[in-house]
Motif scaffolding. Structure first.
Motif, PDB file in Angstrom:
ATOM      1  N   CYS A  31       0.858  -1.184   0.000  1.00 43.08           N
ATOM      2  CA  CYS A  31       0.000   0.000   0.000  1.00 43.08           C
ATOM      3  C   CYS A  31       0.895   1.236   0.000  1.00 43.08           C
ATOM      4  O   CYS A  31       1.829   1.340   0.792  1.00 43.08           O
ATOM      5  CB  CYS A  31      -0.912  -0.003   1.228  1.00 43.08           C
ATOM      6  N   ILE A  40      -3.821   1.016  -2.863  1.00 44.56           N
ATOM      7  CA  ILE A  40      -4.129   1.515  -1.520  1.00 44.56           C
ATOM      8  C   ILE A  40      -4.983   0.470  -0.831  1.00 44.56           C
ATOM      9  O   ILE A  40      -5.988   0.014  -1.387  1.00 44.56           O
ATOM     10  CB  ILE A  40      -4.869   2.861  -1.569  1.00 44.56           C
ATOM     11  N   LYS A  57      -7.613  -1.281   1.931  1.00 45.26           N
ATOM     12  CA  LYS A  57      -8.975  -0.910   2.320  1.00 45.26           C
ATOM     13  C   LYS A  57      -8.985   0.046   3.509  1.00 45.26           C
ATOM     14  O   LYS A  57      -9.740   1.025   3.529  1.00 45.26           O
ATOM     15  CB  LYS A  57      -9.770  -2.176   2.656  1.00 45.26           C
ATOM     16  N   CYS A  92      -6.710   2.191   4.479  1.00 41.44           N
ATOM     17  CA  CYS A  92      -6.256   3.534   4.097  1.00 41.44           C
ATOM     18  C   CYS A  92      -7.299   4.258   3.255  1.00 41.44           C
ATOM     19  O   CYS A  92      -7.442   5.485   3.359  1.00 41.44           O
ATOM     20  CB  CYS A  92      -4.925   3.447   3.352  1.00 41.44           C
ATOM     21  N   LYS A  93      -8.020   3.514   2.430  1.00 44.21           N
ATOM     22  CA  LYS A  93      -9.092   4.135   1.649  1.00 44.21           C
ATOM     23  C   LYS A  93     -10.149   4.734   2.576  1.00 44.21           C
ATOM     24  O   LYS A  93     -10.637   5.846   2.359  1.00 44.21           O
ATOM     25  CB  LYS A  93      -9.739   3.104   0.718  1.00 44.21           C
ATOM     26  N   GLU A  94     -10.501   3.968   3.630  1.00 39.64           N
ATOM     27  CA  GLU A  94     -11.494   4.460   4.586  1.00 39.64           C
ATOM     28  C   GLU A  94     -10.975   5.676   5.348  1.00 39.64           C
ATOM     29  O   GLU A  94     -11.704   6.647   5.556  1.00 39.64           O
ATOM     30  CB  GLU A  94     -11.868   3.331   5.557  1.00 39.64           C
ATOM     31  N   ASN A 122      -8.687   7.809   4.331  1.00 39.42           N
ATOM     32  CA  ASN A 122      -8.613   8.940   3.401  1.00 39.42           C
ATOM     33  C   ASN A 122      -9.990   9.546   3.153  1.00 39.42           C
ATOM     34  O   ASN A 122     -10.128  10.769   3.012  1.00 39.42           O
ATOM     35  CB  ASN A 122      -7.984   8.501   2.078  1.00 39.42           C
TER      36      ASN A 122
END
Length: 238
Positions: free
Chosen positions: A23, A44, A46, A48-50, A52
């Motif tokens: 990631c 990226i 999961k 880190c997506k949340e 962000n």
């Protein structure tokens, strides 16, 4: 023949190989089988997506409130602007579940509800704001050949994770209105979908104006709170 078998085994080994990528935000390893990412910089995880997304929501909360249906008047709603301790406690103490807030016009029901909506959005949860008269109008407009059918819109509002129904009781009461409201409320109650409702009417008044079934469902699925400030608008910091 031996060369063919060796070639097959080699290809099989390659197809079972796991390619390792990290990631770009946290360095956490991401695996994928038999497939290469063309652009590793796009990977990226999961989590880190949340994170962000939540960062973006907090940075652009007004945009997210507006996309959730909140009118421009309430886009700057904040518990920091409230001078009524009871209202601050309602917002800070809300965790999950149904909430029915009622009181006279100007008592701050919608303002407090939007502050709770803001809190939920900043936790990464999805919530929709709809005044009940407008929600019913949207569903009724589908009869004129709109993009969605009435059934699809009813299911959308019934199934959404969180729903804020503003000003229940302001709508004109007809058999169709009662049936539509009951279908949405009954589904959300039965499937444990958190619903926040505001109204100028008490549950007893809703029972008389709308129906026993609707008031009973609300009583069973919501914590009932009366907001009794005479006019919260005069007590907001500017």
């Amino acid at each position: 023949m031996k060369e063919v078998v060796e070639k097959v085994l080699e290809n099989t080994k390659k197809s079972a190989q796991k390619f390792e990528y990290k990631c770009v935000d946290c360095g956490k390893v991401v695996f994928t089988d038999t497939r290469h990412y063309t652009y590793a910089e796009d990977i990226i995880c999961k989590d880190c997506k949340e994170k962000n997304l939540i960062k973006d929501i907090k940075k652009n909360i007004g945009k997210y409130l507006q996309s959730g249906g909140v009118p421009p008047k309430y886009l700057t709603a904040s518990s920091e602007n409230l001078q009524v301790d009871k209202y601050k406690k309602i917002i800070s103490g809300y965790e999950d579940g149904g909430l029915f807030m009622w009181g006279s016009a100007g008592s701050g029901k919608t303002y407090v509800a939007v502050c709770i909506m803001k809190k939920l959005l900043e936790q990464g949860k999805s919530i929709i704001f709809r005044s009940v008269p407008r929600l019913l109008l949207e569903i009724k407009d589908t009869f004129n050949g709109q993009e969605y059918s009435d059934k699809e819109l009813i299911e959308y509002y019934s199934r959404h994770d969180y729903l804020l129904l503003d000003d229940l009781g302001a709508e004109k009461c007809t058999d169709w209105v009662l049936q539509t409201l009951y279908m949405i409320i009954e589904y959300r109650d039965s499937h444990l979908k958190p619903t926040i409702i505001t109204s100028n009417l008490s549950l007893d008044e809703i029972r008389h104006k709308l129906s026993d079934r609707i008031s009973s469902r609300i009583a069973g699925m919501c914590e009932v709170i009366k907001l009794n400030e005479e006019d919260l608008r005069l007590k907001l910091k500017h």
